[in-house]
Structures are given as structure tokens and as C-alpha cells.
Design an enzyme around this catalytic site. Structure first.
Site, short mmCIF file in Angstrom:
data_model
loop_
_atom_site.label_atom_id
_atom_site.label_comp_id
_atom_site.label_asym_id
_atom_site.label_seq_id
_atom_site.Cartn_x
_atom_site.Cartn_y
_atom_site.Cartn_z
N LYS A 3 -5.08 59.68 -20.17
CA LYS A 3 -3.89 60.48 -20.47
C LYS A 3 -3.68 60.63 -21.96
O LYS A 3 -3.30 61.69 -22.44
CB LYS A 3 -2.63 59.84 -19.85
CG LYS A 3 -2.50 60.08 -18.36
CD LYS A 3 -1.09 59.74 -17.89
CE LYS A 3 -0.95 59.91 -16.38
NZ LYS A 3 0.38 59.53 -15.90
N LYS A 44 -9.77 65.83 -6.29
CA LYS A 44 -8.61 65.45 -5.48
C LYS A 44 -7.49 66.48 -5.68
O LYS A 44 -7.29 66.96 -6.80
CB LYS A 44 -8.16 64.07 -6.01
CG LYS A 44 -7.06 63.40 -5.25
CD LYS A 44 -6.81 62.02 -5.83
CE LYS A 44 -5.39 61.59 -5.54
NZ LYS A 44 -5.03 60.32 -6.16
N LYS A 94 -1.16 68.23 -8.54
CA LYS A 94 -0.30 69.29 -9.06
C LYS A 94 -0.78 69.80 -10.40
O LYS A 94 -0.38 70.87 -10.85
CB LYS A 94 1.15 68.80 -9.14
CG LYS A 94 1.36 67.66 -10.13
CD LYS A 94 2.82 67.29 -10.19
CE LYS A 94 3.13 66.29 -11.30
NZ LYS A 94 2.36 65.06 -11.26
#
Ligand code: TRP
Length: 336
Positions: free
Chosen positions: A118, A201, A204
């Protein structure tokens, strides 16, 4: 007296970081949350404190927290049988997280791959200390309830390993205090893939191939009908060479209760069109009920608040006991 749990107790959390949960959230996790209520003492939480570790909008967070809570009820999380609550309503999570952060190694925290990913992806240079210590807060979420099992996906495995390590370290240093939780990798949960990139996967962060359960049913059907398949014409389950078709079969099987091989024979000799139509119908049917249940809760804010209070109160009954034990063991002076 020990505050450790003597029954099987699960805890899991979901972040209120989207306007709607998606079909992958439901089939991959939330459906099992509902089932686990039959066999376990279950604690489920909307982790709003995790949602502020990255850029966010306060009004949006407030709304998403309410909508997430309503969606969990709509899925079948039963606030009478389980403890369903919002993380920030239980201050003991953050309090325990501080203590745990003081037994977490800086190097250990630096090895968390989700943080590394991230922070590497963040182009703004505004990565927060909160994002860095997030796994410690997650450990507190789990340990404060003495959970024996934690239903999580593969992406959370490393965080759970950290949690186990912290529990063991605390117990070794301060005496038996925490249950060391096991990851609960659930059999039979469907791993739903992105409809456009069926090797990834569903998430969103790839909105094109992600079916949001609160979306307009027409939009849902359209997304499913434009799912990527392959250039063969045979409906066969083979995630390696036919990831798109296999994903559609997984979704239909999970929603209809029919086995994959039943479905394979049903579509024998047919092209992908009929399969897509049936998947779209099944998802739309599911989403329609899901939406009306969610809206019922959202249209009754007083009831939603009552249920949030009930959950927070039940959660705090356990959390305050664990925290008192921890504070005592680490040497904080008690008053009253
Ligand atoms: N980190 C989890 C996620 O991003 C959410 C989470 C927070 C969680 N606290 C938890 C999951 C405790 C299980 C247990 O999906």
C-alpha cells in the site's frame, strides 16, 4: 479468574470503505460469518478505525459505516445471537492496541507485506503512521475478545500470524492473558474473481469487474453479461485455463446450491450466453432481496442505532474485562 474464552469464539471485521459490499465479499466471507453463528459465539465488527488509515472523507465514512452495518444485518448476521458492533464504539480496541504496539518490533511491523504494497502504491507521499500500525490494531480487535478463531482470507494471513506472535509474547512476558487465535480458513467458501480480469480476486479497486450488491440490478446484469470468458465454446470448470467461465460457474453454484458438475452437464453443448443469463438472473435475484432488506434497516435509523448500542454494550462486557486484566499485568495503577 481468567477471562479466556472456553467456547469456540470467532471474531472478524470488515472495513466500511465502499458504498456497497460486493458479491466476492458475500460469497467469500460474509456467507460464512452467517453460518458460523450456528456453531460459534460470533463477534463481527465494522472496523471504522481501520478506514481512517488512508485518505477518506468523514461524511462518507459515517454513511458507509451505517450502510455496512445494515448490510451485515441484511446478510443474516443476527444481532441477538451474535455480537455485531462498530469498532469505534468500543474504545478498548484502541487502548489495547497501544499496549500491543509497545511489544511490537519496529522491524516486525515493517515486514507486513500489505503495508509495503500500500505504501509503495501511494503516490502522494502521505502514508500515515496509522497505516503502518494498522496490523497492531487488528491484533487488538481479535485479542480483546479472546477469540479462538478468525475467519480471514489469504491476504490477512500475515496479520494473523503477527496477532498470534503478539499474544504469545505478551503471555510469556506477563503471564497467560490471551487466547492464541487460529486462522479459520473456511472450506467451501467461494473465491470470487474479477469479471474482467478473472485471474485477480474481485475487489472494489477494479470496479469494472466487481459486482456491487447495492448497485442497480440492470447494471449488475450488464456487468455479468460482459464478463470475460475464453475462445472455446465449452462450459467446463478449469480455473487454470478457463478462469472466466470457472468464475461464473462458482458464482452460480454458490447462489443456487447446485454442484459444479451438475452445472457442467446442464450446459453441455451450449455456448456461454445461457450461462451468463442464468448467473445474471441468480445474482440479480439475490441482490434484489439484499437491497430491500438493507433499505429496511436504513429507513429505520432508530432501530439501527438501537442495534449498534446493543452490540457495543455486549462487546464491551468482554473487552473491558480483557483490558482490565492487561492494564493490571503491565503495571498500570488502578483506581476505584
Ligand atoms: N484487516 C481486515 C481487512 O482489511 C479487516 C479487519 C480488521 C479484521 N480487524 C480485523 C479482520 C479482525 C479479521 C479480524 O480485511
Amino acid at each position: 479468574m481468567s477471562v479466556m474464552a472456553h467456547t469456540d469464539r470467532v471474531l472478524s471485521g470488515i472495513q466500511p470503505t465502499a458504498d456497497s459490499f460486493h458479491i466476492g465479499n458475500y460469497l467469500g466471507a460474509l456467507r460464512s460469518w452467517v453460518e458460523l453463528q450456528d456453531t460459534h459465539e460470533a463477534f463481527y465488527t465494522v472496523v471504522d478505525q481501520h478506514a481512517i488509515t488512508v485518505e477518506y472523507d468523514p461524511a462518507e465514512l459515517r454513511q458507509r459505516t451505517l450502510v455496512s452495518f445494515a448490510q451485515l444485518l441484511a446478510c443474516g448476521v443476527d444481532p441477538e445471537r451474535s455480537v455485531l458492533f462498530v469498532q469505534s464504539h468500543v474504545p478498548e480496541h484502541a487502548q489495547l492496541a497501544w499496549v500491543l504496539s509497545c511489544i511490537t518490533g519496529y522491524g516486525e511491523a515493517s515486514r507486513m507485506t500489505q503495508f509495503k504494497d500500500k505504501s509503495a502504491r501511494d503516490g502522494t507521499g502521505a502514508v500515515s503512521v496509522g497505516l503502518f500500525t494498522y496490523p497492531v490494531l487488528m491484533a487488538a480487535d481479535i485479542l480483546v475478545y479472546q477469540a479462538t478463531g478468525v475467519p480471514v482470507g489469504e491476504d490477512q494471513r500475515q496479520h494473523l500470524e503477527l496477532t498470534r506472535g503478539l499474544a504469545q509474547r505478551f503471555n510469556a512476558r506477563f503471564g497467560e492473558t490471551f487466547v492464541v487465535p487460529e486462522p479459520l480458513i473456511l472450506k467451501d467458501t467461494a473465491k470470487i474473481k474479477d469479471l474482467q480480469e478473472p485471474t485477480a480476486k474481485m475487489s472494489k479497486s477494479l470496479p469494472g469487474g466487481c459486482v456491487m450488491l447495492l448497485d442497480d440490478p440492470k447494471k449488475i446484469a450488464k456487468k455479468i453479461k460482459s464478463a470475460v470468458t475464453d475462445s472455446e465454446t465449452v462450459v467446463r470448470f478449469d480455473p487454470e485455463t478457463k478462469p472466466g467461465v470457472s468464475n461464473l460457474l462458482t458464482i452460480l453454484s454458490a447462489l443456487s446450491g447446485r454442484t459444479i458438475s451438475e452445472l457442467e452437464s446442464h450446459y453441455e453443448g451450449s455456448m456461454y450466453g445461457p450461462l451468463k443469463v442464468d448467473v445474471a438472473d441468480a445474482v440479480v435475484e439475490f441482490a434484489t432481496t439484499y437491497q430491500s432488506r438493507t433499505n429496511e434497516y436504513l429507513q429505520d435509523p432508530a432501530e439501527l442505532h438501537r442495534l449498534m448500542e446493543l452490540g457495543a454494550q455486549k462487546a464491551r462486557e468482554v473487552a473491558t474485562r480483557t483490558l482490565a486484566d492487561v492494564y493490571n499485568r503491565v503495571g498500570f495503577v488502578a483506581i476505584k
